[in-house]
Design a protein around this motif. Structure first.
Motif, PDB file in Angstrom:
ATOM      1  N   TRP A  60      -3.021   8.153   7.326  1.00 51.77           N
ATOM      2  CA  TRP A  60      -3.829   7.662   8.440  1.00 51.77           C
ATOM      3  C   TRP A  60      -3.494   6.198   8.689  1.00 51.77           C
ATOM      4  O   TRP A  60      -2.920   5.519   7.836  1.00 51.77           O
ATOM      5  N   ALA A  61      -3.832   5.730   9.862  1.00 49.37           N
ATOM      6  CA  ALA A  61      -3.512   4.353  10.259  1.00 49.37           C
ATOM      7  C   ALA A  61      -4.720   3.456  10.039  1.00 49.37           C
ATOM      8  O   ALA A  61      -5.865   3.854  10.285  1.00 49.37           O
ATOM      9  N   MET A  62      -4.453   2.227   9.573  1.00 48.00           N
ATOM     10  CA  MET A  62      -5.499   1.227   9.399  1.00 48.00           C
ATOM     11  C   MET A  62      -4.952  -0.125   9.839  1.00 48.00           C
ATOM     12  O   MET A  62      -3.754  -0.394   9.713  1.00 48.00           O
TER      13      MET A  62
ATOM     14  N   SER B 235       4.334   1.529   2.985  1.00 44.66           N
ATOM     15  CA  SER B 235       3.005   1.679   3.579  1.00 44.66           C
ATOM     16  C   SER B 235       2.941   1.196   5.022  1.00 44.66           C
ATOM     17  O   SER B 235       1.946   1.455   5.705  1.00 44.66           O
ATOM     18  N   TYR B 236       3.976   0.493   5.517  1.00 48.63           N
ATOM     19  CA  TYR B 236       3.953   0.022   6.903  1.00 48.63           C
ATOM     20  C   TYR B 236       4.746   0.946   7.832  1.00 48.63           C
ATOM     21  O   TYR B 236       5.074   0.575   8.950  1.00 48.63           O
TER      22      TYR B 236
ATOM     23  N   ARG C 281      -4.210  -7.482   8.091  1.00 48.62           N
ATOM     24  CA  ARG C 281      -3.826  -8.822   8.539  1.00 48.62           C
ATOM     25  C   ARG C 281      -2.366  -8.888   8.966  1.00 48.62           C
ATOM     26  O   ARG C 281      -2.007  -9.705   9.817  1.00 48.62           O
ATOM     27  N   ARG C 282      -1.553  -8.035   8.397  1.00 50.97           N
ATOM     28  CA  ARG C 282      -0.126  -8.038   8.722  1.00 50.97           C
ATOM     29  C   ARG C 282       0.230  -6.933   9.711  1.00 50.97           C
ATOM     30  O   ARG C 282       1.398  -6.610   9.886  1.00 50.97           O
ATOM     31  N   GLY C 283      -0.765  -6.358  10.367  1.00 45.55           N
ATOM     32  CA  GLY C 283      -0.511  -5.303  11.334  1.00 45.55           C
ATOM     33  C   GLY C 283      -1.042  -3.968  10.850  1.00 45.55           C
ATOM     34  O   GLY C 283      -1.850  -3.887   9.924  1.00 45.55           O
ATOM     35  N   THR C 284      -0.570  -2.915  11.467  1.00 46.28           N
ATOM     36  CA  THR C 284      -1.009  -1.570  11.123  1.00 46.28           C
ATOM     37  C   THR C 284      -0.259  -1.076   9.885  1.00 46.28           C
ATOM     38  O   THR C 284       0.959  -1.218   9.792  1.00 46.28           O
TER      39      THR C 284
END
Length: 276
Positions: free
Chosen positions: A175-177, A208-209, A180-183
């Motif tokens: 899932w997407a969250m 994870s990105y 601070r450094r983006g999604t």
């Protein structure tokens, strides 16, 4: 304190897993389960837990040890879970040292008391009583760094860096969250253990990105003495990322300690010089 009270005054009993629920990330990242246990008079109680197996999939029929308040049977705590043990032939993790446990539990309380004590001389000499508080934003992260990154997780670094167990895991949820450094894209992976247990829970990932596909197979490393400590990636990516974070943590620890303890020591010295 609640656990200690139940251990001291509560009733101890074996509890059986009678039902297992489904995952519902991001809020429920491990399987909920229902325990059945009995009062000394034979009264049956059921209680549903949302955590307690740390990613190991509980099976109906498994038993754990619980302690509960006989006057309020829903006030129950799992005090021993034999299904969280190490792989066969692997020694269990040593219990945390008492000093580390005290630091983890009471560190901020002791720190607050030190601040108050050091603020008293400034109040007496009609100076600024808030001066020692200026270092609070620096010492709190320093204490956290000492407790979390350096002391409490020595055995984690040793087990995961030097001799991790390796397997293949399947992504069951992604899932997407927003961060601070983006999604970023947390994942839940499932993999079998050599003794027949199944792990299905959220783990850190080396990618994870970028979103992972459901059913995607990823390499997984885990701690042989505690299989609930796992990482979706190779030993090389784990060591690289962990080494980088350790260096950053030590640099921050040194900087925060210098910035935080410096004003406190100076405050105490000035108070002593004024007093004598």
């Amino acid at each position: 304190m609640r656990r200690n009270r139940l251990l001291r005054e509560g009733v101890r009993s074996d509890a059986e897993v009678v039902a297992t629920g489904e995952l519902a990330p991001p809020h429920q990242k491990e399987h909920p389960f229902t325990l059945r246990y009995f009062s000394p008079d034979g009264t049956v109680h059921h209680r549903t837990f949302t955590s307690g197996f740390r990613g190991i999939v509980p099976r109906p029929g498994w038993t754990v040890r619980v302690a509960f308040d006989p006057a309020a049977p829903d006030d129950v705590e799992i005090i021993d879970n034999p299904h969280l043990g190490p792989l066969p032939g692997t020694p269990a993790l040593p219990p945390p040292k008492r000093a580390l446990t005290l630091l983890h539990t009471y560190g901020l309380t002791v720190y607050a008391a030190v601040l108050v004590v050091l603020a008293v001389p400034f109040a007496i000499i009609d100076s600024d009583p808030a001066a020692p508080l200026m270092s609070a934003p620096f010492i709190v992260p320093a204490l956290f760094a000492v407790d979390r990154f350096w002391l409490s997780e020595r055995h984690l670094r040793k087990g995961l860096w030097t001799d991790p167990a390796q397997t293949q895991g399947v992504v069951t949820h992604c899932w997407a969250m927003r961060g601070r450094r983006g999604t970023y894209y947390p994942i839940i992976v499932e993999f079998p253990l050599p003794d027949g247990r199944i792990f299905r829970g959220g783990v850190p990932s080396d990618s994870s990105y970028a979103p992972s596909g459901i059913g995607q197979v990823k390499p997984v490393v885990y701690h042989p003495a505690d299989p609930t400590i796992a990482y979706a990636g190779t030993p090389e990516t784990l060591r690289g990322g962990a080494s980088f974070m350790s260096v950053i943590s030590l640099i921050l620890l040194a900087l925060l300690t210098a910035l935080g303890i410096g004003p406190l020591v100076l405050t105490l010295l000035l108070a002593l010089i004024y007093a004598f």
